[in-house]
Design a protein around this motif. Structure first.
Motif, mmCIF file in Angstrom:
data_model
loop_
_atom_site.group_PDB
_atom_site.id
_atom_site.type_symbol
_atom_site.label_atom_id
_atom_site.label_comp_id
_atom_site.label_asym_id
_atom_site.label_seq_id
_atom_site.Cartn_x
_atom_site.Cartn_y
_atom_site.Cartn_z
ATOM 1 N N VAL A 61 10.056 9.473 -27.052
ATOM 2 C CA VAL A 61 8.979 8.612 -26.883
ATOM 3 C C VAL A 61 9.138 7.940 -25.738
ATOM 4 O O VAL A 61 10.306 7.363 -25.341
ATOM 5 N N TYR A 145 9.068 -6.126 -17.911
ATOM 6 C CA TYR A 145 8.973 -6.879 -19.019
ATOM 7 C C TYR A 145 9.955 -6.268 -19.690
ATOM 8 O O TYR A 145 9.968 -4.898 -20.090
ATOM 9 N N GLY A 146 11.053 -6.779 -20.195
ATOM 10 C CA GLY A 146 12.092 -6.339 -21.068
ATOM 11 C C GLY A 146 12.601 -5.217 -20.159
ATOM 12 O O GLY A 146 12.926 -5.356 -19.038
ATOM 13 N N GLN A 148 11.152 -2.228 -19.911
ATOM 14 C CA GLN A 148 9.983 -1.201 -20.165
ATOM 15 C C GLN A 148 9.892 -0.266 -19.160
ATOM 16 O O GLN A 148 9.322 0.781 -19.253
ATOM 17 N N ASP A 186 16.973 4.962 -26.399
ATOM 18 C CA ASP A 186 15.765 4.196 -26.370
ATOM 19 C C ASP A 186 16.007 2.627 -25.688
ATOM 20 O O ASP A 186 17.218 2.465 -25.837
ATOM 21 N N TYR A 188 15.229 -0.012 -26.639
ATOM 22 C CA TYR A 188 15.615 -0.859 -27.638
ATOM 23 C C TYR A 188 16.883 -1.180 -27.848
ATOM 24 O O TYR A 188 17.934 -2.155 -27.912
ATOM 25 N N THR A 189 17.758 0.036 -28.091
ATOM 26 C CA THR A 189 19.068 0.019 -28.270
ATOM 27 C C THR A 189 19.701 -0.265 -27.003
ATOM 28 O O THR A 189 20.939 -0.726 -26.958
ATOM 29 N N MET A 191 18.878 -2.369 -24.706
ATOM 30 C CA MET A 191 18.867 -3.892 -24.852
ATOM 31 C C MET A 191 19.787 -4.694 -25.916
ATOM 32 O O MET A 191 20.328 -5.321 -25.224
ATOM 33 N N VAL A 192 19.944 -3.976 -26.868
ATOM 34 C CA VAL A 192 20.667 -4.707 -28.055
ATOM 35 C C VAL A 192 21.850 -4.496 -27.490
ATOM 36 O O VAL A 192 22.892 -5.511 -27.424
ATOM 37 N N GLY A 193 22.387 -3.583 -26.763
ATOM 38 C CA GLY A 193 23.746 -3.223 -26.643
ATOM 39 C C GLY A 193 24.336 -3.942 -25.494
ATOM 40 O O GLY A 193 25.377 -4.483 -25.489
ATOM 41 N N SER A 196 25.010 -7.410 -26.602
ATOM 42 C CA SER A 196 26.050 -7.548 -27.978
ATOM 43 C C SER A 196 27.555 -7.803 -27.340
ATOM 44 O O SER A 196 27.760 -7.719 -26.340
ATOM 45 N N ARG A 200 28.002 -3.383 -24.695
ATOM 46 C CA ARG A 200 27.718 -1.674 -24.799
ATOM 47 C C ARG A 200 27.050 -1.192 -23.498
ATOM 48 O O ARG A 200 25.753 -1.562 -23.434
ATOM 49 N N LEU A 409 15.305 -15.706 -18.341
ATOM 50 C CA LEU A 409 13.779 -16.020 -17.974
ATOM 51 C C LEU A 409 12.971 -17.023 -19.164
ATOM 52 O O LEU A 409 13.471 -16.729 -20.413
#
Lengths: 588, 588
Positions: A61, A145-146, A148, A186, A188-189, A191-193, A196, A200, A409
């Protein structure tokens, strides 16, 4: 797929009423003088949404525009007004689009930078980007943004010379190469990594893409390269090789831009020399090379002669620089007419230089000098700031910091909060302009702990600012990385590069004669890069490492100048944070 | 992990100034009468963000609260005010939280439903949910934006009787079981798949979870069940089996709720009968069963006696109903003291009924009747609407429709757009209240094409409304699915169920004597369900199939009543769409 409407109309971009009327008058006059002199408003209707796509033959995706990846290419002429009505059809995510390399003079709210120029466009809502493309050149656009951009939200933006104007070089045809890298994980993974404990890292990309196409785990050149398996691709597949058709004995302009998330790239074409003529929308003194380094955020134009054996096609190869490559080169085909496009070259693809041959990279970079006639920098500056780039720790999290401040930010866009003097919108402590004299850039930080801030470097309007970007050792011994720094809202002159720590003496080596104008510049491992710019564009502007995960980890700073001169910011850009609150009626 | 502060304070929930003062006075009086009578404000500080989690031993990114999954359990007493300060720390996604089963009398803006009660909370912003829990019962909360519930954004909400009050049954202890299902595919991929041509169905869940824990591709009961492999789990792992410690010879209340994305469930406990005493926060006539059906959106309390051999532990088993199960049952352990919690039962887990044994399910459902003393429904209704549930096609997309209208949610929350009479916020054409008399519910739609609308069923305030939910054949022959319908803002009486198409004659069979009050009710394949409710809660309310992908595909309707009576909607809830524009000053 992009709905594209051209209207030879009317609305100029300047902020205030008087300027508006004046320009309107001018425009009418110009229109009367003849259509060829008038700029155009170029209208686009774009819808951002998730799409299933197979950029490297593996389905994922992505974030696409009008159902396609990469986004539609915008072609315009210098002086045109671009109007993009952007509808956000992501189900739950906000979105913005940054027009990379476009200075947004007079339209700082159209820069498309979340937390700076506008609030993210909410799902199901429309935001209209309206801005002037004032300089011909090779540009691109991307999400800001983020992370993306790394989800595929990008495309090309090509500005031709205005009607009646000429490029300072001749070419018969043009090829466009938008380079990027692609991760199967993806965003999201990712960003969280990155946020963390334990950290990661996203690792190296799975695939390099040319115009959104690559081949994962197989090679188009398997028939001539050992140890690689052939790709099973039909010509209709989304990862079919990119082919560029050329006529023999002609001159072609290749527009090359990189919007990679991480990778620094090198591009070479078998049997063909390249003459570099443009960098980041600015003309450079032509120079010939066998291969071109392209860092994330950079763009180049190169000229090639199609003077080789026309019975053959030729590989275009894109490889990784500056990091041990775990990603195989991307390949495209230079297709000499009348050969079949799918006729694979029988030679081995050009091998791009060894990843850590920095001598090669520096040699290339140092050759980039302004074409005669390019505006020269002011001979001195009003302010000098040194920005030390370090990798650090913050409560166990891994960060990148500038002078030991990692950028965080804020929810309110700086443009609105500074203009309207909103309290508590960001940290008002001035960020540091230098770093300790005894800091050893050749070693890991003695104290790796860093701080976080949303502070702003306030620049005097129309002042000249020098910035020394100082690279250093990362957290681990003997590691110093490449960082391509990109400035919004301005071009800057690259005054010089050096090894180790910048000293006052190095000022003497500054090139004030023909320094190139750019919007992105690299700092080499353990080196420094000096830039100069004039703070002449009222607004709030990001200056940051263009590596997506590095920015996400805090590697950037904020500049602001003349914000009091900024015209009426469209309300639609300010519907969040404290500007959202301020702009709201007490109660309807 | 949830920061929880209890203060015996002050601010009541009613909307208007007068009511506010009155309640404040009442509250003070009550406080003076003695602490045990006063309600409490229960404060929570929550932060929503991505987390790496292993709910079924496989690591994925989920949406958690305060770094945990499921979200923290809220425990309160009837009459309390819940105050949740919710910070959205998702990088780019908006968020809302719906308090499922809480009627939000006087606080319709706190219902936590995107497009209805509020705008999504933007990243980095805080929204304060403040509402009264007026009725004891077993509730839960969950995301209600996009398909965020399916990403793990949910938790339990338990409301005990007020101090000095008693439940109409005795128990010695309480166990809480929040049931859910889990997909390995992320929700972004799920959403784009459901909105693609060709349609991509999400399939069956990989794992069923009890309190957020399950085991994928292995079984805790491998030692007693053939053909299953044992799980390699340590007691500290996030997918370690859930154990419920009980003392022998006691009565326990099990609170059971289901927030599944898709699965209809059945729960059984080896060797233990269950007596159902509560459904959706309403008391029911106690009845004993061997197993309990739980559809998504439903909650139950059952009593069990711990009267079995105390030297053993016992399986609690949760299996799939209504769809051919491709997901293995979830298991938890009823742990008799003083056995070790990890002592696995030596018996085979109870086998839940065959998935398509609808006779069994109906038998269970029909037994649910109101406990004596429950308010009875008005003896007649002012309005009867029949809502036909069909699966359809719209320009090649697969949709669910109600009377051939597939719900599309608008960017402006209905609550604001209706109250402020904003034009063009939603489709003002009235959605249909019936369907063709010759529609054959036993066959696929003759013309599968449907329409889309954001239209609203406007209900007269305080009127009594009957709704016949009519099931039908889906797009393929011989398929009719279970749909659990959930109403926001109200409980309703379930007047009856029937097979095939509802006819006028069926009205005679309505149970007006002791119909159960609920907020969620199922329609069985090819059947109908009749409900009655009083439109006595000013606001705009969703009524929809609680299956997450079905709602995403349009399976819902909007009711609105007495919106002109709604008090001051917090501005923070209305910062998007046309309400965002209306609430904005011309220019600051």
């Amino acid at each position: 797929m992009s709905k594209h409407k051209e209207t030879p109309t009317t609305l100029p971009m300047m902020a205030e009423g008087a300027a508006r009327s004046l320009l309107l008058l001018l425009c009418c006059l110009l229109s009367m003088l003849g259509g060829s002199l008038a700029w155009k408003a170029r209208h686009f209707h774009w819808e951002v949404g998730y799409v299933f796509w197979k950029p490297d033959c593996q389905e994922k995706v992505m974030i696409g525009i009008n159902g396609q990846f990469p986004g539609p290419t915008i072609r315009a002429k210098a002086g045109d007004i671009i109007v993009v009505e952007l509808k956000n059809s992501l189900p739950t995510e906000g979105v913005v689009i940054h027009w990379h390399g476009i200075r947004q003079m007079g339209t700082p709210w159209a820069d498309g930078t979340a937390s700076l120029s506008q609030c993210p466009i909410k799902p199901d809502e429309v935001f209209v980007y309206r801005f002037k493309v004032d300089k011909p050149g090779t540009y691109f656009y991307h999400g800001h943004y983020g992370m993306q951009r790394a989800a595929g939200l990008y495309g090309s933006l090509v500005v031709e010379v205005a009607d009646g104007e000429k490029e300072p070089f001749h070419y018969d045809g043009e090829l466009n190469l938008l380079l990027s890298d692609w991760y199967h994980q993806d965003i999201y993974t990712q960003m969280v990594g990155l946020s963390s404990v334990p950290f990661r890292w996203i690792g190296e990309p799975q695939t390099l893409l040319i115009n959104g196409k690559g081949q994962y785990n197989c090679s188009l050149a398997a028939h001539v390269v050992a140890e690689q398996s052939a790709c099973e691709i039909t010509s209709s597949s989304q990862c079919a090789p990119v082919t560029f058709r050329v006529l023999p004995k002609k001159t072609y302009r290749l527009r090359i831009a990189s919007t990679t998330s991480l990778a620094s790239l090198n591009l070479a074409i078998a049997n063909h020399k390249m003459v570099v003529v443009e960098a980041d929308g600015n003309y450079v003194q032509p120079f010939a090379v066998d291969d071109v380094d392209v860092y994330s955020g950079e763009s180049y134009s190169v000229l090639i002669q199609t003077d080789q054996d026309p019975s053959s096609n030729y590989w275009i190869s894109v490889g990784v620089r500056g990091r041990q490559p775990k990603t195989q080169p991307a390949l495209a085909i230079l297709n000499y007419y009348p050969n079949a496009a799918e006729k694979l070259p029988t030679s081995v693809p050009p091998v791009t230089p060894v990843w850590n041959d920095y001598t090669h990279s520096k040699s290339f970079t140092y050759k980039i000098l302004a074409l005669q006639g390019t505006p020269r920098p002011p001979s001195s500056s009003h302010r000098l700031m040194s920005l030390l780039n370090t990798q650090n720790k913050l409560n166990g999290y891994t960060k990148w910091s500038i002078n030991n401040v990692s950028l965080v930010l804020p929810p309110t866009p700086y443009l609105g909060s500074i203009k309207h003097r909103l309290a508590n919108a960001f940290v008002t402590v001035k960020p540091p302009e230098s770093f300790p004299v005894d800091y050893n850039v050749m070693k890991p930080p003695v104290n790796p702990n860093t701080t976080q801030s949303s502070g702003v470097y306030m620049l005097e309007f129309n002042s000249t600012v020098d910035v020394i970007l100082q690279n250093a050792n990362a957290l681990s011994e003997n590691i110093s990385e490449i960082h391509p720094w990109h400035l919004h809202g301005h071009d800057f002159w690259v005054l010089g590069y050096g090894e180790g720590r910048f000293t006052k003496n190095d000022v003497k080596s500054f090139n004030l004669k023909n320094p190139p104008l750019r919007n992105t510049v690299v700092i080499f491992p353990y080196g420094w890069t000096a830039i100069r710019f004039v703070a002449d564009n009222p607004g709030a502007w990001a200056f940051h490492c263009h590596i997506e995960p590095h920015l996400h980890m805090g590697m950037g700073v904020i500049f602001a100048e003349g914000v009091e001169l900024v015209g009426r910011i469209p309300k639609e850009a300010m519907t969040c944070g404290l500007t959202g609150k301020k702009f709201m009626n007490p109660y309807p």
